[in-house]
Design a protein around this motif. Structure first.
Motif, PDB file in Angstrom:
ATOM      1  N   MET A  82      40.460  14.021  12.946  1.00 33.61           N
ATOM      2  CA  MET A  82      41.427  13.613  11.924  1.00 33.61           C
ATOM      3  C   MET A  82      42.338  14.764  11.519  1.00 33.61           C
ATOM      4  SD  MET A  82      39.375  10.897   9.496  1.00 33.61           S
ATOM      5  CE  MET A  82      37.995  11.967   9.083  1.00 33.61           C
ATOM      6  N   MET A  83      41.777  15.976  11.422  1.00 29.01           N
ATOM      7  CA  MET A  83      42.603  17.115  11.029  1.00 29.01           C
ATOM      8  C   MET A  83      43.637  17.444  12.110  1.00 29.01           C
ATOM      9  SD  MET A  83      43.141  19.165   8.458  1.00 29.01           S
ATOM     10  CE  MET A  83      41.679  19.495   7.456  1.00 29.01           C
ATOM     11  N   TYR A  84      43.273  17.260  13.371  1.00 34.60           N
ATOM     12  CA  TYR A  84      44.261  17.463  14.434  1.00 34.60           C
ATOM     13  C   TYR A  84      45.404  16.462  14.289  1.00 34.60           C
ATOM     14  CZ  TYR A  84      46.570  17.241  18.935  1.00 34.60           C
ATOM     15  OH  TYR A  84      47.536  17.212  19.922  1.00 34.60           O
ATOM     16  N   GLN A  85      45.049  15.202  14.034  1.00 34.13           N
ATOM     17  CA  GLN A  85      46.086  14.199  13.834  1.00 34.13           C
ATOM     18  C   GLN A  85      46.958  14.521  12.615  1.00 34.13           C
ATOM     19  OE1 GLN A  85      46.779  10.881  15.554  1.00 34.13           O
ATOM     20  NE2 GLN A  85      46.117  12.433  17.000  1.00 34.13           N
ATOM     21  N   SER A  86      46.334  15.040  11.575  1.00 36.71           N
ATOM     22  CA  SER A  86      47.047  15.293  10.316  1.00 36.71           C
ATOM     23  C   SER A  86      47.936  16.525  10.361  1.00 36.71           C
ATOM     24  CB  SER A  86      46.050  15.442   9.164  1.00 36.71           C
ATOM     25  OG  SER A  86      45.390  14.220   8.905  1.00 36.71           O
ATOM     26  N   THR A  87      47.588  17.486  11.227  1.00 33.13           N
ATOM     27  CA  THR A  87      48.330  18.756  11.227  1.00 33.13           C
ATOM     28  C   THR A  87      48.978  19.093  12.563  1.00 33.13           C
ATOM     29  OG1 THR A  87      46.390  20.075  11.869  1.00 33.13           O
ATOM     30  CG2 THR A  87      46.720  19.664   9.508  1.00 33.13           C
ATOM     31  N   GLY A  88      48.443  18.554  13.649  1.00 28.56           N
ATOM     32  CA  GLY A  88      48.982  18.884  14.964  1.00 28.56           C
ATOM     33  C   GLY A  88      48.571  20.250  15.481  1.00 28.56           C
ATOM     34  N   ASP A  89      47.604  20.891  14.844  1.00 21.95           N
ATOM     35  CA  ASP A  89      47.166  22.225  15.250  1.00 21.95           C
ATOM     36  C   ASP A  89      46.425  22.129  16.586  1.00 21.95           C
ATOM     37  OD1 ASP A  89      45.749  24.700  15.571  1.00 21.95           O
ATOM     38  OD2 ASP A  89      45.993  25.086  13.438  1.00 21.95           O
ATOM     39  N   ALA A  90      46.987  22.734  17.629  1.00 19.79           N
ATOM     40  CA  ALA A  90      46.429  22.613  18.979  1.00 19.79           C
ATOM     41  C   ALA A  90      45.046  23.241  19.100  1.00 19.79           C
ATOM     42  CB  ALA A  90      47.383  23.255  19.988  1.00 19.79           C
ATOM     43  N   GLU A  91      44.738  24.235  18.265  1.00 21.00           N
ATOM     44  CA  GLU A  91      43.430  24.875  18.341  1.00 21.00           C
ATOM     45  C   GLU A  91      42.325  23.884  17.993  1.00 21.00           C
ATOM     46  OE1 GLU A  91      40.462  27.541  19.035  1.00 21.00           O
ATOM     47  OE2 GLU A  91      42.587  27.694  19.576  1.00 21.00           O
TER      48      GLU A  91
END
Length: 644
Positions: free
Chosen positions: A111-120
């Motif tokens: 969910m955090m990847y979806q929310s921020t787009g942070d590739a890490e």
């Protein structure tokens, strides 16, 4: 219970009413839908700050430490030592909750990847999934848990040796709960981040539990197994059915519905007194999901009744419920308020999940207002501003304080769910129906949180800007690819009564629908502005079931008073200890000596930005009042004694 159920079934059979329980599943096209988390970006606000702290913690965690017990149980060498706390240490004589954090880590990173787009974050997710694949492959049977000797435990269960209490099965802490959380984590990786390898892993684990355990038990034995906390295992099996279309998963989900909860709640009975609160709440999200895919009205009724009963009879002013983890009668609020353990953060996280589910079927301002109360006042306040760690209990005792989880030595359950909340803060701000009854697109604004909605599929961008509670104005900028009709539904908050709305500078009076939303059905230009003025005021709310304590609110925020730093602990970050224990005498807390209706007139603003108040009454001379979420590392009062 067995006699009651038997009689019920006989009545059903005699009246040939079984068909009324089985209807067609609810079509998804008729439901309200949330936008994907990657379509909503938060703007500067306390919610963005919380999201950033949550992301920092996810990136701080070492995946190999979280994978330690999974590799051990798979017969593979560990790559890193496990974390301390509930992950690996003895708790309440039930052992550690081994590997319990990893399922939440999967869903939170997704969910955090979806929310921020942070590739890490995506890189970490892929690594953990690859490691879990290796563990499941090494085991050869689909098992994927960190429980010590987990196969042996469930073999005993399958053979009929079932000794349950809450929180153990045959002496092991919440093993079915851990299956549920791993299934939810794998589902999030698949649905949120399109990690295709997650679905076969989910199916193999669900099949392992289904074939190796559930199919070997009678229905009564499964009900005995469900005495122990099991999260929303019913939801996980409905979701497996949703993702695969394989009916066996829906059949297993049916057997995993806890009869001790859904049956009395489907009859409207409040039987919650004394029950462990967070054990019960997730079940009802599962009941509702089961209804959506079967049309069995009893489970919708149970979920709806539960939500109404909890929000009306068991909820504190900040939106949380229970004290010391258990429900109690509303007549006991004044007594329970004095205890050091207040509402548990887990409870609120799971009540928000249930609200999200019910809202999709019946979107209305009442559910959105409850969501707002919890999110703005319990969830937002539960994280310390320095490290972003979540507290377990938020004491309602006047003059008390909070302690928070440590990064590497706690891993309490509220730290588990506490991973997810910062990752999904954008979920409930907006929602939509693909097409309404008139085949027109619409957007529903549920929360007033600064953000950008980018609905690329429809060529719509909606920017929301506000500084609530410091400012009463909410500005929307609506950008469209082309001039078109669009229905905008904006929730009318219950904390304002003289709101005004202007579209492109012209004041309008939109229709207020029966669900509590202003409806603006316009043909819009390509660039538009919508300006809301939402006047706010001080108002009060009595403690449930008592006139002895009162809370202050301003707009959507609960206010609290700063009460100093006497007798506070050396550190506010706990390890195994999750409860703030150092009490002060209640005689040190000021008392309102005027009637409740006069209290708002005694509150005076002393600062607009940041928003702060004082109370012009004897005993309150040195007390500063501000939104509760801002007060940390000191004593506070949310509820004030009142006597006149």
């Amino acid at each position: 219970m067995k006699i009651t159920l038997t009689l019920l079934l006989l009545v059903v059979l005699n009246n040939q009413a079984i068909a009324s329980f089985r209807k067609e599943p609810i079509l998804n096209d008729s439901l309200e839908a949330y936008f994907s988390l990657n379509e909503v970006r938060l703007l500067e606000s306390p919610f963005l700050s919380l999201q950033q702290k949550g992301k920092e913690y996810l990136l701080w965690l070492n995946p190999d430490s979280l994978l330690h017990f999974y590799r051990i149980e798979a017969g593979l060498p560990s790559k890193a030592a496990p974390y301390a706390g509930w992950e690996s240490q003895e708790v309440w004589g039930a052992g550690p909750l081994r590997g319990g954090f990893l399922g939440f880590y999967l869903s939170s990173v997704s969910m955090m990847y979806q929310s921020t787009g942070d590739a890490e974050l995506l890189k970490r997710l892929k690594y953990v999934l690859k490691e879990l694949q290796l563990c499941q492959k090494a085991g050869k049977d689909g098992f994927l848990l960190g429980i010590k000797d987990g196969r042996k435990l469930f073999k005993e269960v399958a053979d009929g040796k079932i000794k349950t209490n809450n929180p153990t099965v045959n002496g092991v802490w919440a093993p079915v709960y851990l299956i549920n959380k791993m299934l939810l984590g794998l589902s999030a990786a698949y649905t949120q981040c399109e990690q295709k390898e997650a679905l076969p892993m989910l199916v193999r684990l669900a099949d392992w539990f289904g074939y190796q355990v559930l199919d070997k038990l009678t229905n009564d034995q499964i009900q005995q197994l469900l005495v122990c906390e099991h999260g929303s295992i019913n939801e996980s099996y409905v979701e497996a059915y949703e993702l695969t279309g394989e009916k066996r998963f829906l059949d297993w989900a049916c057997r995993l519905n806890d009869r001790a909860m859904w049956l009395p709640l489907s009859e409207g009975k409040d039987i919650l007194f004394g029950w462990h609160a967070n054990t019960q709440i997730p079940k009802f999200t599962g009941f509702h999901k089961y209804y959506l895919f079967t049309g069995d009205q009893r489970f919708l009724t149970a979920a709806t009744n539960f939500w109404n009963i909890v929000t009306q009879n068991h909820t504190w002013v900040i939106g949380g419920n229970s004290t010391g983890e258990h429900f109690f009668p509303k007549e006991e609020f004044a007594e329970r308020l004095l205890l050091v353990g207040g509402p548990e953060t887990c409870n609120s996280v799971n009540m928000l999940r249930l609200t999200e589910s019910l809202f999709c079927q019946y979107p209305d301002a009442a559910k959105a207002a409850y969501y707002e109360r919890v999110l703005f006042n319990h969830i937002l306040s539960a994280y310390d501003p320095e490290k972003g760690m979540c507290c377990y209990f938020t004491s309602m005792r006047p003059g008390h304080y909070r302690i928070y989880a440590s990064r590497d030595s706690s891993f309490w359950c509220c730290g588990h769910t506490g991973l997810e909340s910062p990752a999904k803060l954008g979920k409930f701000i907006y929602s939509h129906k693909k097409k309404n009854a008139e085949q027109e697109n619409e957007i529903r604004v549920n929360l007033f949180i600064p953000s950008i909605l980018s609905w690329k599929e429809e060529g719509v961008e909606l920017i929301q800007q506000n500084c609530i509670p410091e400012s009463e104005q909410v500005n929307f900028i609506l950008n469209l690819k082309e001039k078109r009709r669009l229905v905008l539904r904006i929730r009318k908050p219950e904390w304002t009564d003289k709101a005004t709305i202007a579209i492109n500078g012209k004041v309008v009076r939109p229709f207020l629908d029966r669900d509590g939303y202003w409806v603006i059905n316009n043909v819009w230009e390509r660039k538009n502005t919508i300006t809301l003025n939402l006047p706010m005021r001080i108002y009060t709310e009595n403690l449930v079931g008592s006139g002895r304590y009162i809370a202050l609110l301003y707009g959507p925020y609960v206010l609290a008073g700063h009460l100093g730093k006497e007798n506070l602990p050396v550190t506010f970050w706990g390890k195994m200890n999750n409860t703030a224990m150092n009490k002060v005498d209640l005689a040190t807390v000021p008392v309102f000596t005027v009637p409740a209706e006069q209290i708002p007139t005694c509150v005076e603003s002393v600062s607009a930005a940041p928003l702060k108040f004082k109370i012009n009454l004897k005993g309150f001379e040195k007390i500063v009042i501000e939104p509760f979420y801002k007060i940390h590392f000191e004593r506070y009062a949310i509820y004030w004694p009142i006597s006149y």
